[in-house]
Design a protein around this motif. Structure first.
Motif, PDB file in Angstrom:
ATOM      1  N   VAL A 154       0.762  -1.303  -0.095  1.00 38.71           N
ATOM      2  CA  VAL A 154       0.079  -0.055   0.062  1.00 38.71           C
ATOM      3  C   VAL A 154       0.778   1.171   0.161  1.00 38.71           C
ATOM      4  CG1 VAL A 154      -1.942  -1.282   1.364  1.00 38.71           C
ATOM      5  CG2 VAL A 154      -0.044   0.251   2.512  1.00 38.71           C
ATOM      6  N   PRO A 155       0.220   2.432  -0.368  1.00 31.84           N
ATOM      7  CA  PRO A 155       0.961   3.748  -0.265  1.00 31.84           C
ATOM      8  C   PRO A 155       1.633   4.043   1.102  1.00 31.84           C
ATOM      9  CG  PRO A 155      -0.881   3.831  -1.573  1.00 31.84           C
ATOM     10  CD  PRO A 155      -0.892   2.553  -1.161  1.00 31.84           C
ATOM     11  N   ALA A 156       2.465   4.682   1.368  1.00 32.76           N
ATOM     12  CA  ALA A 156       3.275   5.084   2.462  1.00 32.76           C
ATOM     13  C   ALA A 156       2.193   5.666   3.331  1.00 32.76           C
ATOM     14  CB  ALA A 156       4.306   6.001   2.413  1.00 32.76           C
ATOM     15  N   GLY A 157       1.121   6.449   2.710  1.00 32.48           N
ATOM     16  CA  GLY A 157       0.234   7.081   3.641  1.00 32.48           C
ATOM     17  C   GLY A 157      -0.946   6.222   4.219  1.00 32.48           C
ATOM     18  N   ARG A 158      -0.868   4.859   3.929  1.00 29.26           N
ATOM     19  CA  ARG A 158      -1.818   3.915   4.586  1.00 29.26           C
ATOM     20  C   ARG A 158      -1.098   3.161   5.211  1.00 29.26           C
ATOM     21  NH1 ARG A 158      -6.704   5.074   3.181  1.00 29.26           N
ATOM     22  NH2 ARG A 158      -7.566   3.571   4.087  1.00 29.26           N
ATOM     23  N   TYR A 164      -5.198   7.877   9.791  1.00 24.77           N
ATOM     24  CA  TYR A 164      -6.058   8.192  10.849  1.00 24.77           C
ATOM     25  C   TYR A 164      -6.948   6.754  10.698  1.00 24.77           C
ATOM     26  CZ  TYR A 164      -9.483   9.005  14.603  1.00 24.77           C
ATOM     27  OH  TYR A 164     -10.438   9.145  15.649  1.00 24.77           O
ATOM     28  N   TRP A 165      -7.648   6.795   9.706  1.00 24.83           N
ATOM     29  CA  TRP A 165      -8.767   5.566   9.227  1.00 24.83           C
ATOM     30  C   TRP A 165      -8.134   4.236   9.138  1.00 24.83           C
ATOM     31  CZ3 TRP A 165     -13.099   7.305  11.181  1.00 24.83           C
ATOM     32  CH2 TRP A 165     -13.520   8.782  11.301  1.00 24.83           C
ATOM     33  N   CYS A 166      -6.891   4.030   9.042  1.00 28.07           N
ATOM     34  CA  CYS A 166      -6.448   2.635   9.151  1.00 28.07           C
ATOM     35  C   CYS A 166      -5.240   2.547  10.168  1.00 28.07           C
ATOM     36  CB  CYS A 166      -6.389   2.373   7.733  1.00 28.07           C
ATOM     37  SG  CYS A 166      -5.082   3.182   6.652  1.00 28.07           S
ATOM     38  N   GLN A 167      -5.138   2.884  11.113  1.00 30.11           N
ATOM     39  CA  GLN A 167      -4.108   2.554  12.161  1.00 30.11           C
ATOM     40  C   GLN A 167      -3.731   1.111  12.321  1.00 30.11           C
ATOM     41  OE1 GLN A 167      -4.752   5.049  15.556  1.00 30.11           O
ATOM     42  NE2 GLN A 167      -6.271   6.046  14.771  1.00 30.11           N
ATOM     43  N   SER A 168      -2.462   0.803  12.825  1.00 32.21           N
ATOM     44  CA  SER A 168      -2.298  -0.416  13.144  1.00 32.21           C
ATOM     45  C   SER A 168      -3.160  -1.081  14.154  1.00 32.21           C
ATOM     46  CB  SER A 168      -0.808  -0.526  13.256  1.00 32.21           C
ATOM     47  OG  SER A 168      -0.520  -1.861  13.918  1.00 32.21           O
ATOM     48  N   ASN A 169      -3.340  -2.241  14.117  1.00 30.25           N
ATOM     49  CA  ASN A 169      -4.186  -2.957  15.153  1.00 30.25           C
ATOM     50  C   ASN A 169      -3.373  -2.925  16.346  1.00 30.25           C
ATOM     51  OD1 ASN A 169      -5.557  -4.060  12.629  1.00 30.25           O
ATOM     52  ND2 ASN A 169      -7.073  -4.141  14.295  1.00 30.25           N
ATOM     53  N   VAL A 225     -11.035   2.715  12.897  1.00 30.69           N
ATOM     54  CA  VAL A 225      -9.881   3.542  12.661  1.00 30.69           C
ATOM     55  C   VAL A 225      -8.658   2.478  12.574  1.00 30.69           C
ATOM     56  CG1 VAL A 225     -11.123   5.434  14.070  1.00 30.69           C
ATOM     57  CG2 VAL A 225      -9.760   3.619  15.232  1.00 30.69           C
ATOM     58  N   TYR A 226      -8.932   1.291  12.392  1.00 25.56           N
ATOM     59  CA  TYR A 226      -8.015   0.077  12.201  1.00 25.56           C
ATOM     60  C   TYR A 226      -7.977  -0.413  10.937  1.00 25.56           C
ATOM     61  CZ  TYR A 226      -7.609   0.898  17.382  1.00 25.56           C
ATOM     62  OH  TYR A 226      -7.363   1.737  18.624  1.00 25.56           O
ATOM     63  N   LYS A 227      -6.784  -1.222  10.609  1.00 23.30           N
ATOM     64  CA  LYS A 227      -6.582  -1.513   9.274  1.00 23.30           C
ATOM     65  C   LYS A 227      -7.595  -2.834   9.145  1.00 23.30           C
ATOM     66  CE  LYS A 227      -1.556  -0.688   8.999  1.00 23.30           C
ATOM     67  NZ  LYS A 227      -0.325  -1.261   9.295  1.00 23.30           N
ATOM     68  N   TRP A 228      -7.946  -3.576  10.243  1.00 20.69           N
ATOM     69  CA  TRP A 228      -8.850  -4.647  10.306  1.00 20.69           C
ATOM     70  C   TRP A 228     -10.003  -4.449  11.295  1.00 20.69           C
ATOM     71  CZ3 TRP A 228      -8.711  -8.767   7.094  1.00 20.69           C
ATOM     72  CH2 TRP A 228      -7.772  -9.208   6.413  1.00 20.69           C
TER      73      TRP A 228
END
Length: 323
Positions: A154-158, A164-169, A225-228
């Motif tokens: 994925v791009p660096a921004g994700r 914010y909307w896909c933070q590491s779990n 707000v998390y990746k999963w």
């Protein structure tokens, strides 16, 4: 072992969209124009201006507003989300994506935006019911272990803390500050309780700006707000679509192949992970540092085989671009 009809999915495609032929005065005008053109292309759909989540809205494609994408009316650009019906994994969904993106490219401008993403919801189909607590724990462990390999795609921004909307779990209060092996052990310790598994990967801090604004006195479940996002597995919801797990890390899709790649990856990951995730953290598996791209490919290939798919299709392009 999964079978072809054991799983189903839905995909949400966020877009910053404008018309090539006319200036629309509002989001609704653009949405109605898009709906008409999609119907002409044979894609059953409707405008869901209220973003209603009732089951009837998942019988065909819907067009909903997306508040996380800043619209630019002066430039004739509006943020929206195309929400799919629930598809069996073996259905005609890829042809539908081709028709949708052909329509988009013929009559509209698709503007790349870091605010756009592609979300994939995966669930069991039919009478088998939702993922068991054991399966959910195996998937949670796989999401943690394979995170470095998914980040590469994925791009660096994700990645990491950038979005914010896909933070590491692993950033959630239940796992923050722990090493990977310890994180896996936390999930193992609650593997018999689905709610506890969700809390292990989807807690959000009460002291956050969101928590304070909503009067939270203790850490609470918030998956969006998390990746999963596993909150769809909770009775009464919790944010996610009922009975599903949601992969939220994928960026926006501007062509059909990209959307198809993220769907394929998410479904294959869930199926493969529920088969092998339980082993992660055991003495026979070295979890130091997490998985690399080759391990991720092997997991996806195992999921594809279990589903009866002949290949991983457009996923090969994701790996090739990031090699």
């Amino acid at each position: 072992m999964a079978s072809q009809n054991a799983f189903q999915f839905g995909v949400e495609i966020e877009l910053l969209l404008g018309s090539r032929k006319k200036a629309h005065g509002s989001w609704k005008a653009l949405a109605k124009d898009l709906s008409k053109r999609l119907a002409k292309a044979g894609v059953a759909n409707h405008v869901n201006e209220a973003n209603d989540k009732s089951p009837d809205n998942y019988r065909e494609w819907s067009i909903a507003p997306e508040v996380t994408i800043p619209s630019q009316p002066a430039k004739n650009l509006f943020g929206l989300e195309l929400v799919s019906p629930v598809y069996p994994v073996y259905a005609y969904w890829a042809a539908d994506l081709d028709a949708i993106f052909a329509t988009l490219r013929a009559s509209f401008t698709l503007t790349a935006s870091p605010h756009c993403s592609t979300h994939v919801h995966v669930s069991r189909a039919g009478a088998r019911g939702p993922l068991s607590a054991t399966d959910l724990a195996a998937l949670a462990k796989a999401a943690l272990y394979y995170e470095p390999a998914l980040d590469v795609l994925v791009p660096a921004g994700r990645r990491g803390t950038a979005a914010y909307w896909c933070q590491s779990n692993r950033a959630n209060p239940a796992l923050a500050g722990r090493g990977l092996a310890e994180c896996l052990a936390v999930v193992d310790a609650v593997s018999g309780d689905a709610r506890a598994v969700v809390e292990a990967v989807n807690l959000f801090p009460a002291g956050s700006a969101y928590g304070r604004a909503h009067g939270k006195l203790k850490d609470f479940v918030r998956g969006k707000v998390y990746k999963w996002d596993f909150t769809g597995m909770l009775q009464g919801g919790g944010g996610g679509a009922r009975g599903t797990v949601e992969f939220r890390q994928a960026p926006g899709s501007l062509v059909a192949d990209d959307a198809a790649a993220w769907v394929t990856l998410a479904v294959a990951f869930v199926v493969g992970a529920t088969a092998v995730g339980a082993r992660l953290g055991g003495p026979e598996v070295d979890v130091t540092g997490g998985a690399g791209p080759d391990e991720l490919w092997a997991l996806l290939a195992a999921g594809a085989e279990a589903l009866g798919w002949e290949s991983l299709g457009a996923v090969e392009g994701l790996f090739a671009r990031r090699a």
